[in-house]
Design a protein around this motif. Structure first.
Motif, PDB file in Angstrom:
ATOM      1  N   TYR A   1       0.731  -1.196   0.047  1.00  0.00           N
ATOM      2  CA  TYR A   1      -0.022  -0.009  -0.166  1.00  0.00           C
ATOM      3  C   TYR A   1       0.906   1.239   0.083  1.00  0.00           C
ATOM      4  O   TYR A   1       0.289   2.345  -0.769  1.00  0.00           O
ATOM      5  CB  TYR A   1      -0.869   0.063   1.059  1.00  0.00           C
TER       6      TYR A   1
ATOM      7  N   ASP B   1       1.984   4.780   1.829  1.00  0.00           N
ATOM      8  CA  ASP B   1       1.254   5.979   2.532  1.00  0.00           C
ATOM      9  C   ASP B   1       0.732   6.749   1.573  1.00  0.00           C
ATOM     10  O   ASP B   1       1.713   7.499   0.858  1.00  0.00           O
ATOM     11  CB  ASP B   1       2.270   6.120   3.471  1.00  0.00           C
TER      12      ASP B   1
ATOM     13  N   GLY C   1      -2.873   4.340   3.000  1.00  0.00           N
ATOM     14  CA  GLY C   1      -3.293   3.224   2.530  1.00  0.00           C
ATOM     15  C   GLY C   1      -4.762   3.672   2.313  1.00  0.00           C
ATOM     16  O   GLY C   1      -5.182   4.712   2.203  1.00  0.00           O
TER      17      GLY C   1
ATOM     18  N   ALA D   1       0.380   4.077   7.081  1.00  0.00           N
ATOM     19  CA  ALA D   1       0.943   2.560   6.791  1.00  0.00           C
ATOM     20  C   ALA D   1       1.427   2.184   8.105  1.00  0.00           C
ATOM     21  O   ALA D   1       1.949   2.877   8.897  1.00  0.00           O
ATOM     22  CB  ALA D   1       1.989   2.555   5.890  1.00  0.00           C
TER      23      ALA D   1
ATOM     24  N   SER E   1       3.661  -2.495   4.555  1.00  0.00           N
ATOM     25  CA  SER E   1       2.288  -2.633   4.183  1.00  0.00           C
ATOM     26  C   SER E   1       2.055  -3.606   3.250  1.00  0.00           C
ATOM     27  O   SER E   1       1.208  -3.090   2.089  1.00  0.00           O
ATOM     28  CB  SER E   1       1.487  -1.104   4.012  1.00  0.00           C
TER      29      SER E   1
ATOM     30  N   GLU F   1       8.538  -5.823   3.383  1.00  0.00           N
ATOM     31  CA  GLU F   1       7.701  -6.160   2.496  1.00  0.00           C
ATOM     32  C   GLU F   1       7.649  -7.503   1.544  1.00  0.00           C
ATOM     33  O   GLU F   1       6.713  -8.098   1.290  1.00  0.00           O
ATOM     34  CB  GLU F   1       6.960  -4.693   1.740  1.00  0.00           C
TER      35      GLU F   1
END
Length: 359
Positions: free
Chosen positions: A124, A126, A128, A134, A139, A228
């Motif tokens: 996602y 920032d 989100g 986030a 995320s 991530e």
């Protein structure tokens, strides 16, 4: 007390969520769905909390919750929808980003074995959905898209969550971020060739000609990237072309990131006379070889960084200072290598990088 549900329990809850009759996401239908799941509904100031017993803990962080339609959601809700998400924590791992990424990956592997590869995956960044911040650790998300409702493995502040949500609101929010303003959407978004993705839309990307704006976006993109990619079980492997005056835009940097992140800097296409890269923080390979594999020559590199070790702002500063010193006029003179958007079976758009993508 156990704070992580085993894979079998996660899959069982995911199956039951996918079968749940959300009835248009009004409160009456959802109360019935929660009762059918064997959970207890408790009203609260921030919306209902649901006692599931899946990952009990004393702080209440293990409770499931429903997201009411409020001021940030109302522009995207449909018809009589009163809620736009049911969030069910599946792990509350002690420790920092590495523990949370590992818990996410364990849940991802169990869900993938049960349902097959997610139709959509990504990060996602920032902001989100519905302008959420986030999580500090990263995320990542995996989404099994449905026509009416969608199941997602979601990045919670405390660890991974199962999220059941109506399909349209979150996709409408994402689509509307294509207005072109800086930092409208971050991270990256990947989709597979899957019948479930029929009708899926993608917002336009934002780009910037301002080096300072680009440095912030690049730093944000890099800062949590090892967590991530590790959580998603993927590797990013791409080059950045730069239109250096007097050249045809060679690949100067190569980014490799799986469980660790490293950026290579190839000075060979630039010829003699460039500023000593060590001035900007690059490490000579002659004194310390690169740790990861790269498909360009690696006379210099950034060093390699694991989960929780990456200073995204510093790395972005190194790259931007190098590019400006080389005379690259604008971030709009940067682009990604032609295979960058293929990550396994997914076609990926890098919204957080703001760069031109070469198909």
């Amino acid at each position: 007390m156990e704070r992580t549900a085993d894979g079998g329990r996660v899959v069982d809850v995911a199956r039951r969520l996918r079968r749940a009759d959300t009835g248009g996401w009004g409160e009456t239908a959802l109360r019935a769905a929660v009762t059918g799941l064997g959970w207890e509904w408790r009203d609260g100031d921030a919306g209902p909390r649901l006692v599931t017993g899946l990952v009990p803990d004393g702080s209440g962080a293990g409770a499931a919750r429903l997201r009411p339609v409020g001021r940030f959601e109302r522009d995207y809700a449909r018809g009589g929808q009163e809620y736009v998400g049911l969030y069910v924590p599946v792990a509350l791992p002690d420790g920092g980003a590495a523990a949370k990424a590992a818990a996410f990956r364990a849940a991802a592997e169990a869900l993938t074995e049960e349902f097959g590869p997610a139709s959509v995956m990504g990060v996602y960044g920032d902001p989100g959905p519905f302008y959420d911040s986030a999580p500090f650790w990263g995320s990542p998300f995996l989404r099994w898209r449905g026509r009416d409702d969608t199941l997602e493995l979601h990045p919670g502040q405390h660890g991974p969550e199962l999220l059941l949500q109506p399909t349209d609101p979150v996709e409408d929010w994402f689509w509307r971020q294509g207005h072109g303003e800086a930092h409208a959407v971050g991270g990256f978004f990947g989709s597979r060739r899957d019948p479930a993705n029929a009708g899926l839309g993608f917002p336009g990307r934002w780009r910037t000609g301002d080096w300072d704006v680009f440095a912030v976006a690049l730093g944000d993109f890099l800062h949590t990237l090892p967590a991530e990619t590790s959580a998603l079980g993927i590797k990013l492997d791409f080059g950045l072309h730069a239109l250096v005056p007097g050249t045809h835009g060679p690949v100067l940097f190569h980014l490799a990131c799986g469980e660790r992140l490293e950026i290579a800097y190839d000075t060979e296409p630039l010829g003699p006379g460039v500023t000593d890269p060590a001035t900007f923080g690059w490490i000579p390979a002659a004194s310390r070889p690169a740790a990861l594999d790269h498909w360009i020559d690696v006379p210099y590199h950034s060093g390699d960084f694991g989960i929780g070790e990456t200073d995204g702002a510093r790395l972005a500063g190194m790259m931007v200072a190098t590019l400006r010193d080389l005379g690259v006029a604008s971030p709009k003179d940067l682009s990604l290598s032609d295979h960058a958007q293929q990550v396994g079976d997914y076609h990926v758009s890098y919204y957080g990088l703001t760069l031109e993508e070469n198909p």
